[in-house]
Design a protein around this motif. Sequence first.
Motif, PDB file in Angstrom:
ATOM      1  N   ASN A 237      23.262  73.814  34.700  1.00 46.13           N
ATOM      2  CA  ASN A 237      23.590  74.488  35.521  1.00 46.13           C
ATOM      3  C   ASN A 237      25.188  73.821  35.703  1.00 46.13           C
ATOM      4  N   SER A 238      25.784  73.864  37.216  1.00 46.73           N
ATOM      5  CA  SER A 238      26.530  73.365  36.977  1.00 46.73           C
ATOM      6  C   SER A 238      26.777  71.892  37.384  1.00 46.73           C
ATOM      7  N   ILE A 239      26.815  71.406  37.942  1.00 44.88           N
ATOM      8  CA  ILE A 239      26.879  70.097  38.642  1.00 44.88           C
ATOM      9  C   ILE A 239      28.184  68.748  39.041  1.00 44.88           C
ATOM     10  N   CYS A 240      28.695  69.417  39.797  1.00 40.62           N
ATOM     11  CA  CYS A 240      29.795  68.799  39.895  1.00 40.62           C
ATOM     12  C   CYS A 240      30.385  68.020  41.246  1.00 40.62           C
TER      13      CYS A 240
ATOM     14  N   ARG B 205      18.214  70.749  30.693  1.00 40.78           N
ATOM     15  CA  ARG B 205      18.638  70.630  30.025  1.00 40.78           C
ATOM     16  C   ARG B 205      19.967  71.541  29.991  1.00 40.78           C
ATOM     17  N   ASP B 206      20.902  71.407  29.156  1.00 32.16           N
ATOM     18  CA  ASP B 206      21.752  72.009  29.383  1.00 32.16           C
ATOM     19  C   ASP B 206      22.860  72.426  30.321  1.00 32.16           C
ATOM     20  N   ASN B 207      23.015  70.914  30.998  1.00 33.31           N
ATOM     21  CA  ASN B 207      23.640  71.173  32.220  1.00 33.31           C
ATOM     22  C   ASN B 207      24.987  70.285  32.115  1.00 33.31           C
ATOM     23  N   CYS B 208      25.905  71.002  32.707  1.00 29.31           N
ATOM     24  CA  CYS B 208      27.402  70.653  32.617  1.00 29.31           C
ATOM     25  C   CYS B 208      27.815  69.278  33.753  1.00 29.31           C
ATOM     26  N   PHE B 209      28.254  68.111  33.384  1.00 32.45           N
ATOM     27  CA  PHE B 209      28.112  67.532  34.504  1.00 32.45           C
ATOM     28  C   PHE B 209      30.140  66.990  34.599  1.00 32.45           C
ATOM     29  N   GLU B 210      30.353  67.670  36.266  1.00 30.50           N
ATOM     30  CA  GLU B 210      32.185  67.056  36.029  1.00 30.50           C
ATOM     31  C   GLU B 210      32.263  65.897  36.850  1.00 30.50           C
ATOM     32  N   ASP B 211      32.419  64.947  37.644  1.00 27.39           N
ATOM     33  CA  ASP B 211      33.532  63.983  38.494  1.00 27.39           C
ATOM     34  C   ASP B 211      31.895  64.055  39.196  1.00 27.39           C
TER      35      ASP B 211
ATOM     36  N   GLY C  83      30.026  61.756  41.595  1.00 25.82           N
ATOM     37  CA  GLY C  83      30.890  59.712  42.114  1.00 25.82           C
ATOM     38  C   GLY C  83      29.990  58.778  40.626  1.00 25.82           C
ATOM     39  N   GLU C  84      28.766  58.590  41.099  1.00 27.22           N
ATOM     40  CA  GLU C  84      28.536  57.178  40.356  1.00 27.22           C
ATOM     41  C   GLU C  84      27.488  57.598  38.952  1.00 27.22           C
ATOM     42  N   ALA C  85      26.940  59.209  38.491  1.00 28.21           N
ATOM     43  CA  ALA C  85      26.222  59.311  37.735  1.00 28.21           C
ATOM     44  C   ALA C  85      26.359  60.311  37.765  1.00 28.21           C
ATOM     45  N   GLU C  86      25.710  61.194  36.023  1.00 30.41           N
ATOM     46  CA  GLU C  86      25.583  61.659  36.273  1.00 30.41           C
ATOM     47  C   GLU C  86      23.570  62.244  36.906  1.00 30.41           C
ATOM     48  N   ILE C  87      23.234  61.772  35.585  1.00 29.48           N
ATOM     49  CA  ILE C  87      21.572  61.163  36.082  1.00 29.48           C
ATOM     50  C   ILE C  87      21.268  59.139  36.792  1.00 29.48           C
ATOM     51  N   SER C  88      20.523  59.736  37.435  1.00 31.47           N
ATOM     52  CA  SER C  88      20.076  58.723  37.667  1.00 31.47           C
ATOM     53  C   SER C  88      19.034  58.445  38.266  1.00 31.47           C
ATOM     54  N   PHE C  89      17.495  57.496  37.267  1.00 36.94           N
ATOM     55  CA  PHE C  89      16.025  57.674  37.985  1.00 36.94           C
ATOM     56  C   PHE C  89      15.959  56.530  38.555  1.00 36.94           C
ATOM     57  N   SER C  90      15.278  55.801  39.736  1.00 38.42           N
ATOM     58  CA  SER C  90      15.102  55.249  40.463  1.00 38.42           C
ATOM     59  C   SER C  90      13.566  55.020  40.310  1.00 38.42           C
ATOM     60  N   PRO C  91      12.460  54.177  40.749  1.00 36.88           N
ATOM     61  CA  PRO C  91      13.375  53.027  40.471  1.00 36.88           C
ATOM     62  C   PRO C  91      13.747  52.344  38.697  1.00 36.88           C
ATOM     63  N   HIS C  92      13.425  52.749  38.014  1.00 29.45           N
ATOM     64  CA  HIS C  92      13.991  52.807  36.748  1.00 29.45           C
ATOM     65  C   HIS C  92      15.017  53.295  36.105  1.00 29.45           C
ATOM     66  N   VAL C  93      15.798  52.840  35.364  1.00 29.29           N
ATOM     67  CA  VAL C  93      16.661  53.940  34.592  1.00 29.29           C
ATOM     68  C   VAL C  93      16.346  53.767  32.993  1.00 29.29           C
ATOM     69  N   PHE C  94      16.649  55.361  32.405  1.00 24.81           N
ATOM     70  CA  PHE C  94      16.124  55.569  31.041  1.00 24.81           C
ATOM     71  C   PHE C  94      17.194  56.546  30.668  1.00 24.81           C
TER      72      PHE C  94
END
Length: 141
Positions: free
Chosen positions: A83-86, A107-113, A115-126
């Motif tokens: 996917n394109s996630i932007c 997998r194989d996702n495109c991230f662009e612009d 605000g804070e992060a491409e991928i964020s995990f809560s309550p932990h960050v990996f």
Amino acid sequence: KGRCVYLVMGRLQLIRCNVQGGVVVCGSGTAPCLKECHISKSRGNGVHLTDHCRAVLRDSVVANHGRHGILIDRQSCPEVVQNSICKNAVCGIQIFRTSEPDMDAFRDNCFEDNGEAEISFSPHVFQREDSDPGSSVDEEP
């Protein structure tokens, strides 16, 4: 423009849909496939996958949302591939889990612009092993 599409049961296939707003998928018996869709311009989250759903989001664009592009919570096990996630205000993908997610499902996702992060995990960050530190997974403040 808010939540426009609610999927609460079944294995619906949405192909080449244009949604100007958000998509919510919920329920343990819900396993839709969204393919080649363009989901944009929700004030909140673009795609919310919740309550044990098993959605597939593939070859789609998730862009320009007021919160997260994709929010995954409450033990949902989606597949988010190619996917394109932007241009989402907060995170491209926000995952709320108590255990480390299966990164093969993302997998194989495109991230662009985003605000804070491409991928964020809560309550932990990996940190993904295959990425440059700081390039794909940012810690929450």
